[in-house]
Design an enzyme around this catalytic site. Structure first.
Site, PDB file in Angstrom:
ATOM      1  N   TYR A 144       0.855  -1.194   0.000  1.00 46.27           N
ATOM      2  CA  TYR A 144       0.000   0.000   0.000  1.00 46.27           C
ATOM      3  C   TYR A 144       0.892   1.247   0.000  1.00 46.27           C
ATOM      4  O   TYR A 144       0.780   2.122  -0.857  1.00 46.27           O
ATOM      5  CB  TYR A 144      -0.930  -0.037   1.232  1.00 46.27           C
ATOM      6  CG  TYR A 144      -1.591   1.280   1.563  1.00 46.27           C
ATOM      7  CD1 TYR A 144      -2.701   1.732   0.864  1.00 46.27           C
ATOM      8  CD2 TYR A 144      -1.104   2.089   2.606  1.00 46.27           C
ATOM      9  CE1 TYR A 144      -3.312   2.939   1.183  1.00 46.27           C
ATOM     10  CE2 TYR A 144      -1.706   3.287   2.927  1.00 46.27           C
ATOM     11  CZ  TYR A 144      -2.811   3.714   2.213  1.00 46.27           C
ATOM     12  OH  TYR A 144      -3.395   4.919   2.532  1.00 46.27           O
ATOM     13  N   LYS A 148       1.581   4.131  -2.766  1.00 43.03           N
ATOM     14  CA  LYS A 148       1.181   5.514  -2.454  1.00 43.03           C
ATOM     15  C   LYS A 148       2.356   6.457  -2.769  1.00 43.03           C
ATOM     16  O   LYS A 148       2.154   7.586  -3.192  1.00 43.03           O
ATOM     17  CB  LYS A 148       0.759   5.677  -0.988  1.00 43.03           C
ATOM     18  CG  LYS A 148      -0.548   5.042  -0.586  1.00 43.03           C
ATOM     19  CD  LYS A 148      -1.775   5.573  -1.299  1.00 43.03           C
ATOM     20  CE  LYS A 148      -2.320   6.870  -0.772  1.00 43.03           C
ATOM     21  NZ  LYS A 148      -3.592   7.250  -1.478  1.00 43.03           N
TER      22      LYS A 148
HETATM   23  N1  LIG Z   1      -8.205   6.164   6.310  1.00 44.80           N
HETATM   24  C1  LIG Z   1      -7.020   6.637   6.647  1.00 44.80           C
HETATM   25  O1  LIG Z   1      -6.618   6.596   7.816  1.00 44.80           O
HETATM   26  C2  LIG Z   1      -6.146   7.275   5.608  1.00 44.80           C
HETATM   27  C3  LIG Z   1      -5.002   7.928   6.028  1.00 44.80           C
HETATM   28  C4  LIG Z   1      -4.164   8.515   5.075  1.00 44.80           C
HETATM   29  C5  LIG Z   1      -4.515   8.472   3.740  1.00 44.80           C
HETATM   30  N2  LIG Z   1      -5.639   7.834   3.349  1.00 44.80           N
HETATM   31  C6  LIG Z   1      -5.990   7.848   1.927  1.00 44.80           C
HETATM   32  O2  LIG Z   1      -7.269   8.463   1.805  1.00 44.80           O
HETATM   33  C7  LIG Z   1      -7.966   7.949   0.667  1.00 44.80           C
HETATM   34  C8  LIG Z   1      -9.361   7.556   1.082  1.00 44.80           C
HETATM   35  O3  LIG Z   1      -9.285   6.552   2.075  1.00 44.80           O
HETATM   36  P1  LIG Z   1     -10.576   6.021   2.826  1.00 44.80           P
HETATM   37  O4  LIG Z   1     -10.127   5.689   4.193  1.00 44.80           O
HETATM   38  O5  LIG Z   1     -11.712   6.935   2.590  1.00 44.80           O
HETATM   39  O6  LIG Z   1     -10.804   4.633   2.048  1.00 44.80           O
HETATM   40  P2  LIG Z   1     -12.140   3.953   1.515  1.00 44.80           P
HETATM   41  O7  LIG Z   1     -11.796   2.540   1.234  1.00 44.80           O
HETATM   42  O8  LIG Z   1     -13.283   4.218   2.421  1.00 44.80           O
HETATM   43  O9  LIG Z   1     -12.401   4.725   0.149  1.00 44.80           O
HETATM   44  C9  LIG Z   1     -11.718   4.444  -1.029  1.00 44.80           C
HETATM   45  C10 LIG Z   1     -12.702   4.453  -2.197  1.00 44.80           C
HETATM   46  O10 LIG Z   1     -11.974   4.176  -3.400  1.00 44.80           O
HETATM   47  C11 LIG Z   1     -12.801   3.371  -4.220  1.00 44.80           C
HETATM   48  N3  LIG Z   1     -11.997   2.621  -5.191  1.00 44.80           N
HETATM   49  C12 LIG Z   1     -11.093   1.651  -4.912  1.00 44.80           C
HETATM   50  N4  LIG Z   1     -10.596   1.160  -6.053  1.00 44.80           N
HETATM   51  C13 LIG Z   1     -11.181   1.838  -7.070  1.00 44.80           C
HETATM   52  C14 LIG Z   1     -11.084   1.765  -8.486  1.00 44.80           C
HETATM   53  N5  LIG Z   1     -10.293   0.893  -9.103  1.00 44.80           N
HETATM   54  N6  LIG Z   1     -11.827   2.632  -9.228  1.00 44.80           N
HETATM   55  C15 LIG Z   1     -12.678   3.497  -8.628  1.00 44.80           C
HETATM   56  N7  LIG Z   1     -12.815   3.604  -7.279  1.00 44.80           N
HETATM   57  C16 LIG Z   1     -12.082   2.765  -6.530  1.00 44.80           C
HETATM   58  C17 LIG Z   1     -13.511   2.439  -3.238  1.00 44.80           C
HETATM   59  O11 LIG Z   1     -14.663   1.853  -3.804  1.00 44.80           O
HETATM   60  C18 LIG Z   1     -13.792   3.379  -2.074  1.00 44.80           C
HETATM   61  O12 LIG Z   1     -15.073   3.953  -2.176  1.00 44.80           O
HETATM   62  C19 LIG Z   1      -7.090   6.818   0.133  1.00 44.80           C
HETATM   63  O13 LIG Z   1      -6.360   7.301  -0.962  1.00 44.80           O
HETATM   64  C20 LIG Z   1      -6.159   6.481   1.269  1.00 44.80           C
HETATM   65  O14 LIG Z   1      -4.922   6.019   0.783  1.00 44.80           O
HETATM   66  C21 LIG Z   1      -6.472   7.242   4.251  1.00 44.80           C
HETATM   67  C1  LIG Z   2      -4.646  -4.356  16.617  1.00 46.15           C
HETATM   68  C2  LIG Z   2      -3.960  -3.004  16.742  1.00 46.15           C
HETATM   69  C3  LIG Z   2      -2.803  -3.041  17.675  1.00 46.15           C
HETATM   70  C4  LIG Z   2      -4.949  -1.944  17.162  1.00 46.15           C
HETATM   71  C5  LIG Z   2      -6.013  -1.745  16.110  1.00 46.15           C
HETATM   72  C6  LIG Z   2      -6.056  -0.306  15.622  1.00 46.15           C
HETATM   73  C7  LIG Z   2      -5.914  -0.236  14.128  1.00 46.15           C
HETATM   74  C8  LIG Z   2      -7.161  -0.806  13.497  1.00 46.15           C
HETATM   75  C9  LIG Z   2      -5.678   1.209  13.631  1.00 46.15           C
HETATM   76  C10 LIG Z   2      -4.668   1.993  14.468  1.00 46.15           C
HETATM   77  C11 LIG Z   2      -3.881   2.877  13.502  1.00 46.15           C
HETATM   78  C12 LIG Z   2      -4.700   2.796  12.242  1.00 46.15           C
HETATM   79  C13 LIG Z   2      -4.131   3.256  10.958  1.00 46.15           C
HETATM   80  C14 LIG Z   2      -4.568   2.711   9.749  1.00 46.15           C
HETATM   81  C15 LIG Z   2      -5.556   1.567   9.738  1.00 46.15           C
HETATM   82  C16 LIG Z   2      -6.181   1.259  11.084  1.00 46.15           C
HETATM   83  C17 LIG Z   2      -5.150   1.339  12.205  1.00 46.15           C
HETATM   84  C18 LIG Z   2      -4.037   0.335  11.965  1.00 46.15           C
HETATM   85  C19 LIG Z   2      -3.934   3.076   8.435  1.00 46.15           C
HETATM   86  C20 LIG Z   2      -3.012   1.905   8.133  1.00 46.15           C
HETATM   87  C21 LIG Z   2      -4.988   3.159   7.302  1.00 46.15           C
HETATM   88  C22 LIG Z   2      -4.370   3.621   6.001  1.00 46.15           C
HETATM   89  C23 LIG Z   2      -3.717   4.962   6.161  1.00 46.15           C
HETATM   90  O1  LIG Z   2      -3.274   5.507   4.986  1.00 46.15           O
HETATM   91  C24 LIG Z   2      -2.621   4.969   7.245  1.00 46.15           C
HETATM   92  C25 LIG Z   2      -1.398   4.215   6.809  1.00 46.15           C
HETATM   93  C26 LIG Z   2      -2.194   6.432   7.415  1.00 46.15           C
HETATM   94  O2  LIG Z   2      -1.165   6.850   6.934  1.00 46.15           O
HETATM   95  O3  LIG Z   2      -2.884   7.179   8.058  1.00 46.15           O
HETATM   96  C27 LIG Z   2      -3.277   4.467   8.550  1.00 46.15           C
HETATM   97  C28 LIG Z   2      -2.395   4.581   9.755  1.00 46.15           C
HETATM   98  C29 LIG Z   2      -3.173   4.381  11.012  1.00 46.15           C
END
Ligand SMILES: NC(=O)c1ccc[n+]([C@@H]2O[C@H](COP(=O)([O-])OP(=O)(O)OC[C@H]3O[C@@H](n4cnc5c(N)ncnc54)[C@H](O)[C@@H]3O)[C@@H](O)[C@H]2O)c1
Ligand SMILES: CC(C)CCC[C@@H](C)[C@H]1CC[C@H]2C3=C(CC[C@]12C)[C@@]1(C)CC[C@H](O)[C@@](C)(C(=O)O)[C@@H]1CC3
Length: 345
Positions: A144, A148
């Site tokens: 992942y 990214k």
């Molecule tokens: N959740 C976090 O903690 C976190 C932290 C840092 C960065 N991000 C980034 O934020 C963005 C959104 O994350 P999120 O947590 O909302 O995830 P999410 O899984 O809820 O949303 C991602 C969306 O992308 C869509 N998608 C996936 N593959 C696709 C494809 N081939 N074509 C069209 N759509 C597609 C999925 O259907 C989904 O609706 C991501 O780019 C993720 O890398 C998330």
């Molecule tokens: C079992 C564990 C010890 C505790 C469970 C908590 C765990 C589910 C979350 C704690 C930090 C979270 C996190 C992401 C996913 C859920 C956790 C692991 C993350 C990997 C999701 C994708 C993002 O892009 C991330 C890499 C980011 O950069 O923010 C997230 C980092 C934190």
């Protein structure tokens, strides 16, 4: 080649708009008077004023239709980190992002805001007050993160004032809030299985958790600041709550808020990390025979046992960013939004 129509500055598209962050972004954009199209592989809701285009972002042809007349694109689609599927990450995050950029150029989109991740600089060791000039991780912690990094490089390189395409990347970390499908549900599931009794390490490690409204605010500020003369063109920005918190205090606040016990017993970080690596290897070796997904993956253990918090001073300076919701309010609003995950529910 698609025929160009004159794009309106308030017409935008959210790629990945059916997801957790994407939907919050769509709702805020509507509030602010934008006309919004969503492009996603699935449609997860319906909202008046939003046009849905269901398709795979690797398919440029479908993108061309969806982006027609749009001037601003938010790209926040990605496969879920937990899938750990190398081929899927490469296809969607790298080839797919190339398709997005090509489609944007062909239809005359002027601005692209990418949702990157602060994890692009994280290698599993401590980062304290990390700034955007930290080098990309040489040994990314998983596929992942690896893809990214490539995705962010592609989008920032595509910034070209001559050609009229401006780009910027937002790097949030640990997004949480209502409707998040990862953090709270995984945490509660782990607690229900009796595995949230332990603190990995001494529990003093500081981490950024960012309330989803602040991440949305950072994206919209970036889009509205993106002009040819702006310093933000072609750059990456950390968007955080600006309140680093002890990882285990944050987890405990959510757990206790939902009626579960806070973790109490300490386990040495190196022991748990070593075990998680062994389990991961085992799951890989046995994958042709049995499918099992360990809860404590090396990525999660590294995230739970190290310091990793980031400075958002570049965003404050260049785009006037300031969090709009405090950590305390964010945690309260998040806990209240999951009545079905409460202990005993
Ligand atoms: N959740 C976090 O903690 C976190 C932290 C840092 C960065 N991000 C980034 O934020 C963005 C959104 O994350 P999120 O947590 O909302 O995830 P999410 O899984 O809820 O949303 C991602 C969306 O992308 C869509 N998608 C996936 N593959 C696709 C494809 N081939 N074509 C069209 N759509 C597609 C999925 O259907 C989904 O609706 C991501 O780019 C993720 O890398 C998330
Ligand atoms: C079992 C564990 C010890 C505790 C469970 C908590 C765990 C589910 C979350 C704690 C930090 C979270 C996190 C992401 C996913 C859920 C956790 C692991 C993350 C990997 C999701 C994708 C993002 O892009 C991330 C890499 C980011 O950069 O923010 C997230 C980092 C934190």
């Amino acid at each position: 080649m698609a025929t160009r129509i004159r794009p309106s500055s308030k017409r935008c598209a959210v790629i990945g708009g059916s997801g957790f962050l994407g939907r919050h972004l769509v709702e805020k954009l509507l509030d602010k008077g934008y006309t919004v199209s969503v492009f996603d592989i699935r449609q997860s809701y319906e909202l008046p004023g939003v046009t849905f285009h269901q398709g795979d972002l690797c398919d440029k042809q479908s993108l061309l239709t969806a982006l027609h007349g749009v001037s601003l694109v938010f790209h926040c689609a990605s496969p879920a980190p937990a899938s750990d599927d190398k081929a899927l990450f490469q296809r969607v995050n790298i080839q797919g992002t190339q398709a997005v950029l090509q489609a944007c150029t062909e239809v005359g989109v002027q601005k692209v805001v990418l949702t990157s991740s602060a994890s692009v600089v994280f290698e599993g060791t401590d980062i304290k007050d990390g700034r955007e000039d930290l080098p990309y991780a040489k040994k990314p912690i998983d596929y992942y993160t690896q893809t990214k990094i490539e995705q962010e490089k592609l989008v920032l390189k595509a910034c070209d004032k001559e050609k009229g395409l401006l780009t910027v990347a937002i790097r949030p970390h640990g997004i949480f809030g209502p409707r998040d499908p990862q953090l709270v549900p995984i945490l509660v599931d782990t607690a229900r299985r009796g595995k949230m009794k332990f603190i990995i390490g001494d529990g003093s490690n500081l981490v950024d958790f960012t309330f989803v409204d602040n991440v949305v605010h950072g994206h919209i500020l970036a889009a509205e600041s993106l002009r040819p003369e702006s310093p933000i063109c072609g750059k990456a920005y950390h968007i955080t709550n600006d309140e680093p918190v002890r990882f285990w205090d944050f987890m405990s606040d959510i757990l206790v808020g939902l009626g579960y016990a806070a973790p109490r017993y300490h386990l040495p970080y190196t022991l748990v990390y070593g075990l998680s690596l062994l389990l991961w290897l085992l799951s890989l070796l046995l994958s042709p025979l049995v499918a099992f997904k360990p809860t404590f993956t090396p990525m999660r253990v590294a995230l739970a046992g190290t310091h990793h918090f980031y400075s958002c001073s570049r965003a404050k300076q260049d785009m006037g960013y300031k969090p709009v919701v405090s950590l305390k309010d964010g945690i309260r609003r998040t806990v209240e939004s999951y009545p079905h995950l409460r202990h005993g529910a």
